[in-house]
Design an enzyme around this catalytic site. Structure first.
Site, mmCIF file in Angstrom:
data_model
loop_
_atom_site.group_PDB
_atom_site.id
_atom_site.type_symbol
_atom_site.label_atom_id
_atom_site.label_comp_id
_atom_site.label_asym_id
_atom_site.label_seq_id
_atom_site.Cartn_x
_atom_site.Cartn_y
_atom_site.Cartn_z
ATOM 1 C CE LYS A 1 -0.988 8.466 14.175
ATOM 2 N NZ LYS A 1 -1.483 8.798 12.856
ATOM 3 C CB ALA B 1 2.823 6.965 2.652
ATOM 4 C CE LYS C 1 2.322 5.672 12.777
ATOM 5 N NZ LYS C 1 2.436 7.022 12.218
ATOM 6 N NE ARG D 1 -4.403 7.007 5.926
ATOM 7 C CZ ARG D 1 -3.611 5.964 5.743
ATOM 8 N NH1 ARG D 1 -3.807 5.176 4.706
ATOM 9 N NH2 ARG D 1 -2.633 5.697 6.581
ATOM 10 C CG ASN D 2 -6.839 8.265 11.918
ATOM 11 O OD1 ASN D 2 -7.747 7.498 12.195
ATOM 12 N ND2 ASN D 2 -5.643 7.845 11.506
ATOM 13 N N GLY E 1 0.844 -1.191 0.000
ATOM 14 C CA GLY E 1 0.000 0.000 0.000
ATOM 15 C C GLY E 1 0.876 1.237 0.000
HETATM 16 N N1 LIG Z 1 -0.068 6.071 4.805
HETATM 17 C C1 LIG Z 1 0.696 6.682 5.706
HETATM 18 O O1 LIG Z 1 1.003 7.893 5.576
HETATM 19 C C2 LIG Z 1 1.199 5.937 6.891
HETATM 20 C C3 LIG Z 1 2.245 6.484 7.658
HETATM 21 C C4 LIG Z 1 2.691 5.807 8.781
HETATM 22 C C5 LIG Z 1 2.115 4.597 9.129
HETATM 23 N N2 LIG Z 1 1.120 4.092 8.379
HETATM 24 C C6 LIG Z 1 0.540 2.819 8.802
HETATM 25 O O2 LIG Z 1 0.790 1.830 7.821
HETATM 26 C C7 LIG Z 1 -0.278 0.882 7.794
HETATM 27 C C8 LIG Z 1 -0.740 0.700 6.357
HETATM 28 O O3 LIG Z 1 -1.232 1.948 5.906
HETATM 29 P P1 LIG Z 1 -1.251 2.338 4.363
HETATM 30 O O4 LIG Z 1 -1.451 3.792 4.293
HETATM 31 O O5 LIG Z 1 -0.093 1.766 3.628
HETATM 32 O O6 LIG Z 1 -2.601 1.608 3.900
HETATM 33 P P2 LIG Z 1 -3.025 1.195 2.437
HETATM 34 O O7 LIG Z 1 -4.498 0.950 2.512
HETATM 35 O O8 LIG Z 1 -2.494 2.139 1.429
HETATM 36 O O9 LIG Z 1 -2.275 -0.196 2.194
HETATM 37 C C9 LIG Z 1 -2.506 -1.349 2.924
HETATM 38 C C10 LIG Z 1 -1.990 -2.492 2.066
HETATM 39 O O10 LIG Z 1 -2.042 -3.684 2.850
HETATM 40 C C11 LIG Z 1 -2.420 -4.728 1.975
HETATM 41 N N3 LIG Z 1 -2.946 -5.838 2.757
HETATM 42 C C12 LIG Z 1 -4.075 -5.872 3.514
HETATM 43 N N4 LIG Z 1 -4.207 -7.094 4.072
HETATM 44 C C13 LIG Z 1 -3.145 -7.829 3.660
HETATM 45 C C14 LIG Z 1 -2.736 -9.174 3.881
HETATM 46 N N5 LIG Z 1 -3.458 -10.001 4.646
HETATM 47 N N6 LIG Z 1 -1.584 -9.589 3.299
HETATM 48 C C15 LIG Z 1 -0.865 -8.759 2.516
HETATM 49 N N7 LIG Z 1 -1.199 -7.489 2.262
HETATM 50 C C16 LIG Z 1 -2.338 -7.044 2.823
HETATM 51 C C17 LIG Z 1 -3.474 -4.099 1.061
HETATM 52 O O11 LIG Z 1 -3.627 -4.865 -0.117
HETATM 53 C C18 LIG Z 1 -2.837 -2.737 0.810
HETATM 54 O O12 LIG Z 1 -1.979 -2.785 -0.304
HETATM 55 C C19 LIG Z 1 -1.357 1.452 8.710
HETATM 56 O O13 LIG Z 1 -1.326 0.794 9.961
HETATM 57 C C20 LIG Z 1 -0.969 2.904 8.908
HETATM 58 O O14 LIG Z 1 -1.327 3.429 10.179
HETATM 59 C C21 LIG Z 1 0.650 4.712 7.265
HETATM 60 O O1 LIG Z 2 -3.280 9.280 7.652
HETATM 61 P P1 LIG Z 2 -3.211 8.820 9.064
HETATM 62 O O2 LIG Z 2 -4.120 9.590 9.975
HETATM 63 O O3 LIG Z 2 -3.373 7.335 9.174
HETATM 64 O O4 LIG Z 2 -1.738 9.171 9.589
HETATM 65 C C1 LIG Z 2 -0.624 8.667 8.893
HETATM 66 C C2 LIG Z 2 0.573 8.578 9.818
HETATM 67 O O5 LIG Z 2 0.257 7.751 10.915
HETATM 68 C C3 LIG Z 2 1.086 9.910 10.305
HETATM 69 O O6 LIG Z 2 2.230 9.710 11.069
#
Ligand SMILES: NC(=O)c1ccc[n+]([C@@H]2O[C@H](COP(=O)([O-])OP(=O)(O)OC[C@H]3O[C@@H](n4cnc5c(N)ncnc54)[C@H](O)[C@@H]3O)[C@@H](O)[C@H]2O)c1
Ligand SMILES: O=P(O)(O)OC[C@H](O)CO
Length: 326
Positions: free
Chosen positions: A190, A139, A107, A254-255, A13
């Site tokens: 958070k 990201a 998270k 997003r939150n 993702g």
């Molecule tokens: N997006 C950000 O800015 C950001 C920043 C820091 C932390 N995070 C954390 O990272 C995590 C993922 O967020 P994201 O933004 O990448 O979400 P996203 O929805 O963009 O991606 C999630 C990915 O996980 C994959 N997935 C789901 N279930 C799966 C499984 N069983 N096996 C393999 N792949 C699977 C989905 O296909 C998708 O590609 C969250 O916990 C988020 O809090 C995100």
């Molecule tokens: O888009 P959010 O709210 O899931 O936040 C993304 C990251 O956790 C920020 O550090």
């Protein structure tokens, strides 16, 4: 100190793709695992991910749907949403050798079990070394190579230091820690508090109210963390206060955006995951079990569950008895 050369990122993702770039920039050999073979092929050939528009996947990253290739890496980064972490690791665990660090980059707290991410790792892959990476970083910013800093915690300090050495670079700066629970609580709480901040913004209650809400939210995070054995310096560090500040002040979150939509009385967009939505009920149950008062988190959970209106919870929060700060 262990020398980690290769990294597998599970979950292609937005954040998984950004972390794959981070590891490649740090000089690691990187495999990015996508569940869908079609998605993996498209990303491998186009060097782009529609979930992270405008970012290029580093040429050295190999995108694959072959989990056995991922299982050969020296470090596993789990970049799937917190409620999917158990499923993602269940598929990988039988292929993993003993003693491999598995780093949760999600998270949240698991619904049902009420487990933190490293507890889920210990359940599903007891042969692995659980760790957690969390902090204020979007990201898009990470993928763009903008400066970011996070906390990387593992109970074994030598492993935490080696992980930092393997992943860190000038623009992605992890700080090591052994306070795993402190990092997990900061990231989970958070997200819930950012929804509250978004509601304040969406309701146009003003910048003063937003600062007050964020600060009172931090005192909730601190109380819960301390009750769970976390260290104050972790809770007031990057993964706690740092991420709270970012998520309570940016439309990129997003939150926060979910909260803004709720505050405006709009139907929130359902295509973007706001993990605080899933964590809110678990967080307040955890707080209740520790005898910790979390009025802001409770208000968010009540709104999301349809048990109270936004106006009702605002009135409830503003008419609480005056008390000493703390
Ligand atoms: N997006 C950000 O800015 C950001 C920043 C820091 C932390 N995070 C954390 O990272 C995590 C993922 O967020 P994201 O933004 O990448 O979400 P996203 O929805 O963009 O991606 C999630 C990915 O996980 C994959 N997935 C789901 N279930 C799966 C499984 N069983 N096996 C393999 N792949 C699977 C989905 O296909 C998708 O590609 C969250 O916990 C988020 O809090 C995100
Ligand atoms: O888009 P959010 O709210 O899931 O936040 C993304 C990251 O956790 C920020 O550090």
């Amino acid at each position: 100190m262990a020398n980690f050369n290769s990294v597998a990122v599970i979950g292609a993702g937005a954040y998984g793709t950004a972390l794959a770039d981070v590891a490649a920039r740090a000089g690691r050999e990187v495999v990015l695992y996508a569940r869908s073979a079609a998605a993996a092929e498209l990303m491998q050939s186009s060097r782009a991910n529609p979930r992270l528009p405008g970012a290029a996947i580093d040429d050295s990253v190999f995108v694959t749907a072959d989990l056995s290739l991922a299982a050969r890496a020296d470090i596993i980064l789990l970049a799937v949403p917190s409620q999917q972490l158990r499923d993602a690791l269940t598929a990988l665990a039988p292929l993993l050798p003993a003693g491999i660090p598995v780093v949760a980059c999600a998270k949240g707290i698991e619904r049902g079990s009420h487990k933190f991410m490293t507890e889920v790792i210990a359940d599903v892959a007891p042969q692995a070394i659980p760790a957690i990476l969390s902090g204020p970083n979007f990201a898009d910013d990470v993928a763009a190579g903008l400066p970011t800093a996070v906390t990387l915690a593992c109970a074994d300090e030598d492993v935490a230091v080696a992980l930092v050495q393997a992943l860190g670079s000038a623009t992605f700066r992890p700080y090591h820690s052994t306070d795993v629970r402190g990092v997990e609580i900061g990231g989970a709480a958070k997200n819930v508090l950012a929804i509250a901040a978004g509601i304040v913004a969406g309701k146009q209650l003003g910048a003063s109210a937003l600062a007050a809400l964020t600060t009172r939210g931090f005192s909730e995070l601190l109380r819960l963390g301390i009750a769970c054995g976390a260290r104050t310096e972790t809770l007031s560090g990057l993964s706690g206060l740092g991420d709270l500040i970012l998520s309570c002040s940016s439309a990129q979150s997003r939150n926060f955006s979910l909260g803004v939509a709720l505050g405006r009385g709009e139907q929130p967009a359902r295509d973007k995951l706001a993990e605080g939505e899933f964590t809110a009920p678990v967080l307040i149950e955890l707080a209740a079990s520790k005898g910790v008062d979390m009025p802001v988190a409770k208000a968010v959970a009540a709104i999301l569950a349809g048990e109270a209106t936004i106006d009702q919870v605002i009135e409830g929060l503003l008419t609480r008895p005056f008390k000493a700060e703390g």
